[in-house]
Enzyme design. Structure first.
Site, PDB file in Angstrom:
ATOM      1  N   HIS A 257       0.815  -1.219   0.000  1.00 11.36           N
ATOM      2  CA  HIS A 257       0.000   0.000   0.000  1.00 11.36           C
ATOM      3  C   HIS A 257       0.847   1.267   0.000  1.00 11.36           C
ATOM      4  CE1 HIS A 257       0.772  -0.552   4.370  1.00 11.36           C
ATOM      5  NE2 HIS A 257       0.801   0.752   4.366  1.00 11.36           N
TER       6      HIS A 257
ATOM      7  N   ASP B  58      -0.168  -7.977   1.844  1.00  9.38           N
ATOM      8  CA  ASP B  58       0.081  -6.555   1.621  1.00  9.38           C
ATOM      9  C   ASP B  58       1.582  -6.298   1.506  1.00  9.38           C
ATOM     10  OD1 ASP B  58      -0.406  -3.901   1.204  1.00  9.38           O
ATOM     11  OD2 ASP B  58      -0.627  -3.390   3.313  1.00  9.38           O
TER      12      ASP B  58
ATOM     13  N   SER C  43       4.948   2.912   7.861  1.00  6.48           N
ATOM     14  CA  SER C  43       4.687   1.615   7.244  1.00  6.48           C
ATOM     15  C   SER C  43       5.960   1.077   6.609  1.00  6.48           C
ATOM     16  CB  SER C  43       3.592   1.752   6.189  1.00  6.48           C
ATOM     17  OG  SER C  43       3.246   0.496   5.678  1.00  6.48           O
TER      18      SER C  43
END
EC number: 3.4.21.90
Length: 1253
Positions: free
Chosen positions: A146, A168, A220
């Site tokens: 993402h 992911d 992230s």
């Protein structure tokens, strides 16, 4: 692509790069096409010069006599420095370096992670902005999928990545020349603390959590390390859970990749937020300079914020405009949270009771009172602003309020909150106050203004906080236990909660008008005035200076102050400026958060154990809850609030009971078969023994036995009398007849008329030899018949040991039969004796350590408390307005004509009757819904999972398996299949409601069918979904004349009503001793049914006969035996053996359960076993290796009436008979039987003789 990295030799971690040697080329920027070897002499000369300089400096420093003077710290020589770096050493550092020096020094964990991250992570950039990170782990480079952008490394950016939406992740092989920079990874994750870029990460219960605020969007892809520098997880995002944030991570197990995503997770990719200004987009954190600063262009800045209020980057834009995006001026401190309040202002609002029973327009009007915190703290919203001075800057001890059009300030020390007494104020910021208040029916807020006048507002409000835990205490204890609760966190940092602000309306003020010689003068006083006069034409407009209206009267004019450079709260007591409201938003301080509260522990009760009952003496210091339930099929739950000294008697059965006093942990107790008397004594002692155990059965048995004895005696006497009469009647009717001697003796006839025995027998020999032989054989026949009857009676009564005939146990597993049925009772040992040709017998022990019955759930909806949103009313002066449609739950809109509202400065409108008010209201979820809501589920088929300890031979292992008849587990080479369970039972109904840690069986209404005031009046799929349904019977009312407000009526919250009336949860009334838990919903350790087991045990688990000891002459002697007690019997086995070794021990009868499964055989030929039985006279066969013997015991009843553990043996379903009792019964039965048989024989004999005549 395999997403599990490969561990290789290049996993060097958190060690500095090795120092460069002179004979190697340093990794430094160099012009292209330069051969490294040609630079070696130059580098050697440079490093030699550095070494000489360092030694000289050190020598000078050591030999210097002068006092030390401040000197520049000598920088460490590094091989990476080149000549260009040396030239720049004396240059002035850029300002950016100066700012960086002021940053907070990172802690130990942060420094450790920075060292590790120096090599193995790379920034991911999009349009020059860092959006996340990529990490080198093992032999792979991993980047969250993402995170948009390109890795800031040319070698990594050109790789081909494979994307996995399941994890992911985007993954690729690391280039060979970068493998030395990669980090190791591990799947070992013991609970504790780990490290990442922002400090410590706590790992507990399979979850990684951090303090809220330690992580943010942009993190992230950052790795989490253990103390050895190995990567244990990669961060993807986080879910705010109040004081802590749960991390969404990708981690590894032994053989697979797993992804953990907590509920409410937000991806932590630093996406670029865009805002708009005049159809031109720009980054929200960098607004255009027209406008870009509230202090320079306040009104234009507010309009820009209102245009972007619904955009994701609104708060970035708000912060940028409030701080003017100037890093030199903006210093991070606690006061930054108050920056937004310089764009707002307090206000005056209508208050029905200003402390003296009269209404007024109060500067401290109460808007809302929130009491969602379970610890009793309340949050109050008022019109004034606290912690801000009249200049709009932060000042903790000031209160800012409005007087007319002017801002005033007062001391915060004068602020008070009252209910039935004075409240303890815990925190203040802006419009909000948090405080602990005593119970009461009203609430008042007041302070002393600058003129020492009391400004107050009082509203009706019932404050009766529910107790935390199971005790209604009033003072927080010094000692107790911590239980989960909710509270308002005392922080002013930005939160997820927010309130709406709007542009204030024009404030009418009749004092701006004055009559001067037939003219009206408008005195502006530095304010912008909007005026409207009906005398003449063109007397409508705005002015910032004094203005005179000729030939006019005050009654013909209307003036109002207009000011749109500040926001104020969207109060329902203040009208809005436009029909379509323009609004902004600000954060609300003191968010509701999950916490723990210390609650007291009630004094331990005085406990007196009785026979099958328990008496507790309770000494509560405050109202305390007592609950108890049975652990059998019928729980019979009971609960009572106790506020004074009492004694309560609790019945205790063999199934057990569970009671709980206050906040003390629950206590489980079981009754034992205690009684008076002795099972092996005299008859009266035996009767007393059984009367204590089975009073009804004993009374019935003794009564039946007594009746049988009486009837037997009466029948015998009757038969003897009948036989005598038949015997003597012929002789009595015959004159001069002489009664034979035998008949005389048998019939007790008078001897005077009877011949002697010899004469009688001689007469019979001469006259009738057949009768002679019958007469001679009659006594012998009677004796033989009696002996036979007694023998048969003894043979029939001998095997009638009821303990052998009846038992709840399961059959013993025979040789080669690999099936069994174990009881589904936690802690109850099941043993099977398995024999196999050529091998020594083996004892298999199966014990259920825990079970979990987990139903399949389908979430229908969640319900919680609602809040009624009442926008400020829109008042159309001298005109009409219309309602507009709005997609809101329970939305209501009404237009009322003929209103004539007043504000503190006068009439809001110029017209008298042509004015209209548009009132609106709708329902929304309360802010507390995230922490306090109930979930309605439909429950389907439940899956059972059991944890079972399996022991055989030298193996003792615990395994977990699904009890469905299909799931197979392997333990030590043996395969076991459990289930399906014999009883398809579950404590959960088809519909259940889960509230916090409690579960309720409840028939709730389906989605979209909620009723006002009932459970489900507010419904939504999740706490944040947009599919909110509400039915609260919301109705608007006509506003009172002269007042600006929006009156309405509404049914109270059905959720709060359900909380008070929900009754006893399944946790406290589940049968069979089930322990109900949530997350996930499950019932643990339900003692119901049996579990079939299929086994496949290989020969390797057995011991060959030639290797096992040969046991012979096995004998058993029971030393001590207490029945119905946990392993209260002790048996000593003696034997002979040829060698020491290990033998399996097993009881071949369900009468007794032996504690030991295997024993060590020694040459002394003696072992001691412990057994448990419910029989008073158990007789059971015991085997040791291949030898068998029978143990017989005379057991006494237990002494303890109640014990804290359940029985480890099979209970009896029929009253047991001891051996002594059976002996007495046999004796009585034998005597009565012999007497009865003698009477029958006599009657038969006499009848036969008389018939032959």
């Amino acid at each position: 692509m395999n997403y599990i990295p490969t561990q290789t030799f290049y996993g060097r971690r958190w060690r500095p790069r090795p120092a460069f040697r002179p004979w190697r080329v340093p990794m430094q920027p160099a012009p292209p096409m330069v051969i490294p070897e040609l630079q070696t002499p130059i580098v050697q000369a440079q490093q030699m010069q550095q070494l000489i300089s360092a030694v000289s400096a050190l020598t000078t420093k050591q030999n210097g006599k002068a006092p030390k003077k401040p000197k520049k710290k000598p920088q460490k020589a590094k091989a990476k420095k080149n000549e260009q770096q040396k030239k720049n050493e004396n240059k002035k550092p850029p300002p950016k370096q100066k700012n960086l020096a002021k940053k907070k020094k990172p802690g130990k964990r942060e420094r450790m992670c920075m060292k590790i991250e120096n090599d193995c992570i790379f920034e991911v950039k999009l349009d020059g902005k860092v959006t996340g990170y990529a990490c080198l782990v093992g032999d792979k480079v991993m980047k969250p999928a993402h995170v948009k952008g390109v890795i800031d490394n040319p070698d990594l950016a050109k790789l081909t990545y494979k994307k996995s939406s399941k994890y992911d992740l985007e993954c690729a092989q690391i280039p060979v020349h970068m493998k030395s920079d990669a980090s190791k990874y591990t799947h070992e994750k013991p609970e504790g603390h780990y490290n990442w870029h922002h400090g410590a990460v706590q790992y507990s219960g399979g979850r990684f959590t951090i303090p809220t605020g330690a992580g943010k969007p942009g993190d992230s892809g950052r790795p989490i390390f253990d103390n050895k520098g190995r990567v244990v997880a990669i961060v993807l995002g986080g879910a705010n859970e109040g004081a802590r944030t749960a991390l969404s991570v990708v981690t590894w197990t032994k053989d697979m990749v797993t992804r953990y995503t907590p509920e409410g997770t937000e991806e932590w990719s630093a996406a670029l937020m865009m805002c708009v200004l005049a159809n031109v987009t720009f980054p929200c954190s960098e607004p255009a300079c027209a406008p870009c600063c509230y202090e320079k262009q306040p009104e234009q800045t507010l309009r820009m914020l209102e245009d972007n209020v619904d955009r994701p980057g609104y708060y970035d834009l708000l912060e940028a405009t409030m701080t003017c995006n100037n890093s030199a001026r903006h210093r991070r401190s606690v006061t930054e949270h108050f920056n937004v309040y310089k764009a707002t202002k307090p206000y005056l609002a209508y208050c029905a009771d200003c402390g003296d029973g009269q209404f007024c327009y109060s500067p401290v009007a109460i808007e809302k009172i929130r009491d969602e915190a379970s610890d009793g703290m309340i949050k109050i919203q008022v019109a004034a602003q606290i912690g801000i001075n009249k200049r709009g800057t932060h000042e903790h001890n000031k209160i800012r309020y409005i007087v007319g059009h002017y801002m005033k300030e007062a001391n915060r020390d004068s602020l008070q909150v009252h209910t039935s007494g004075v409240c303890a104020i815990r925190g203040t910021m802006g419009h909000f106050i948090v405080a602990y208040c005593p119970p009461g029916d009203e609430l008042k807020v007041q302070f002393q203004d600058a003129e020492s006048h009391t400004q107050a507002c009082k509203v009706q409000y019932k404050h009766d906080p529910a107790p935390v835990g199971r005790e209604k205490f009033t003072v927080r204890p010094h000692f107790g236990i911590e239980v989960p609760c909710t509270t308002y966190q005392l922080t002013t940092a930005p939160t997820e909660e927010e309130i709406d602000m709007h542009t204030p309306p024009d404030i009418p003020d009749i004092t701006l008008l004055s009559q001067q010689s037939g003219d009206v003068k408008i005195t502006a006083g530095g304010k912008t005035i909007r005026y409207n006069c009906t005398c003449g034409s063109g007397n409508v407009g705005t002015t910032s200076s004094d203005k005179t209206i000729n030939s006019c009267k005050i009654a013909q004019c209307h003036a109002a102050v207009t000011n749109h450079d500040k926001w104020q709260y969207t109060s329902s007591f203040v009208p809005r400026a436009d029909q379509l409201p323009r609004k902004g938003k600000v954060h609300v301080p003191f968010p509701l958060t999950n916490s723990t509260c210390r609650v007291p522990l009630a004094r331990a009760p005085g406990v007196t154990y009785g026979k099958r009952e328990l008496t507790v003496k309770l000494h509560p210091d405050h109202p305390t809850l007592l609950t108890y339930r049975s652990l059998g099929a019928d729980p019979r739950p009971y609960e009572e609030w106790i506020d004074r000294y009492v004694e309560r008697t609790i019945p205790v059965t063999e199934d057990g009971i569970e009671y709980r006093w206050g906040n003390n942990p629950p206590v489980r107790l079981w009754a034992q078969l205690t009684t008076e008397g002795k099972p092996h004594g005299w008859p009266h002692e035996i009767i007393l023994y059984y009367y204590g155990l089975y009073p009804a059965a004993t009374i019935a048995a003794v009564s039946a036995a007594g009746l049988a004895v009486v009837l037997s005696l009466l029948a015998s006497c009757y038969m003897f009398a009948t036989a005598r009469r038949k015997c003597l009647t012929p002789y009595a009717l015959t004159p001069g007849a002489v009664v034979p001697v035998t008949l005389g003796v048998l019939c007790c006839a008078p001897r005077a008329h009877a011949a002697s025995f010899a004469e009688s027998m001689a007469y019979l020999w001469d006259e009738n030899q057949t009768l002679f032989w019958l007469e001679l054989a009659t006594p012998l026949a009677a004796i033989i018949i009696l002996v036979c009857c007694l023998k048969n009676l003894l043979c029939c009564c001998q095997p009638l040991s009821f303990l052998v005939l009846v038992s709840l146990g399961t059959p013993v597993v025979k040789s080669y039969e690999h099936t069994a049925t174990i009881p589904n009772v936690v802690g109850f040992p099941y043993k099977a004796h398995i024999e196999r040709n050529g091998f020594s017998p083996m004892t298999l022990q199966l014990e259920v350590l825990g079970t979990s019955l987990e139903p399949t759930l389908n979430l229908e909806y969640i319900t919680c408390e609602y809040k009624t949103v009442v926008p400020p009313p829109y008042i159309k002066c001298c005109g009409a307005s219309e309602c507009r449609s709005m997609e809101r739950p329970d939305y209501q809109c009404q237009v009322y004509t003929g209103v004539y509202p007043f504000m503190w400065g006068g009439a809001y409108c110029f017209c008298d009757t042509e004015n209209t008010q548009l009132s609106e209201a709708y329902v929304d979820r309360s802010d507390v819904c995230k922490h306090d809501h109930a979930a309605a589920y439909k429950a389907h088929t439940a899956a059972m999972k059991a944890t079972i300890r399996i022991s055989y031979g030298n193996l003792n292992q615990t395994t977990t398996a699904f009890v469905n008849g299909e799931h197979t587990v392997t333990v030590g080479g043996s395969r076991f299949t459990f289930g399906p369970i014999s009883t398809a039972w579950t404590p959960f109904d088809n519909k259940i409601v889960v509230y916090k840690n409690d579960v309720y069986n409840q028939d709730f209404p389906p989605y979209g069918s909620g009723q006002p005031g009932r459970f489900g009046d507010v419904q939504s799929r999740t706490v944040e979904s947009k599919d909110l349904y509400a039915n609260t019977a919301l109705k608007l009312s006509r506003p009172s004349s002269g007042t600006v407000h929006v009156p309405y009526t509404q049914t109270p919250s059905g959720f709060k009503y359900w909380i008070k009336e929900r009754g006893t949860s399944l946790n406290d009334k589940a049968p069979f001793g089930c322990v109900i838990k949530t997350n996930p919903v499950r019932a643990e350790n339900c003692a119901v049914g049996n579990i079939p087991v299929s086994m496949d045990i290989p020969d390797s688990a057995f011991t060959r006969v030639i290797d096992a000891p040969a046991v012979t002459n096995l004998e058993c002697q029971v030393a001590v035996c207490t029945h119905s007690s946990d392993f209260g019997g002790i048996a000593t086995l003696t034997f002979k053996t040829d060698k020491p070794g290990k033998c399996a021990v097993h009881s071949h009868s369900n009468v007794a359960t032996i504690q030991e499964a295997a024993v060590d055989i020694k040459t002394d030929g003696k072992i001691t076993l412990h057994f448990s039985t419910a029989s008073a006279s158990p007789a059971f066969m015991v085997s040791v290796c291949s030898a068998k013997t029978t143990c017989m015991a005379a057991c006494e009843p237990p002494k303890d009436h109640i014990v804290p553990y359940g029985a480890s043996h099979n209970n009896q379903v029929f009253p047991d008979m001891s051996g002594t009792a059976m002996t007495w019964v046999q004796r009585v039965a034998g005597g009565l039987g012999g007497l009865t048989l003698a009477a029958v024989a006599a009657l038969i004999l006499v009848t036969c003789v008389t018939m032959r005549r």
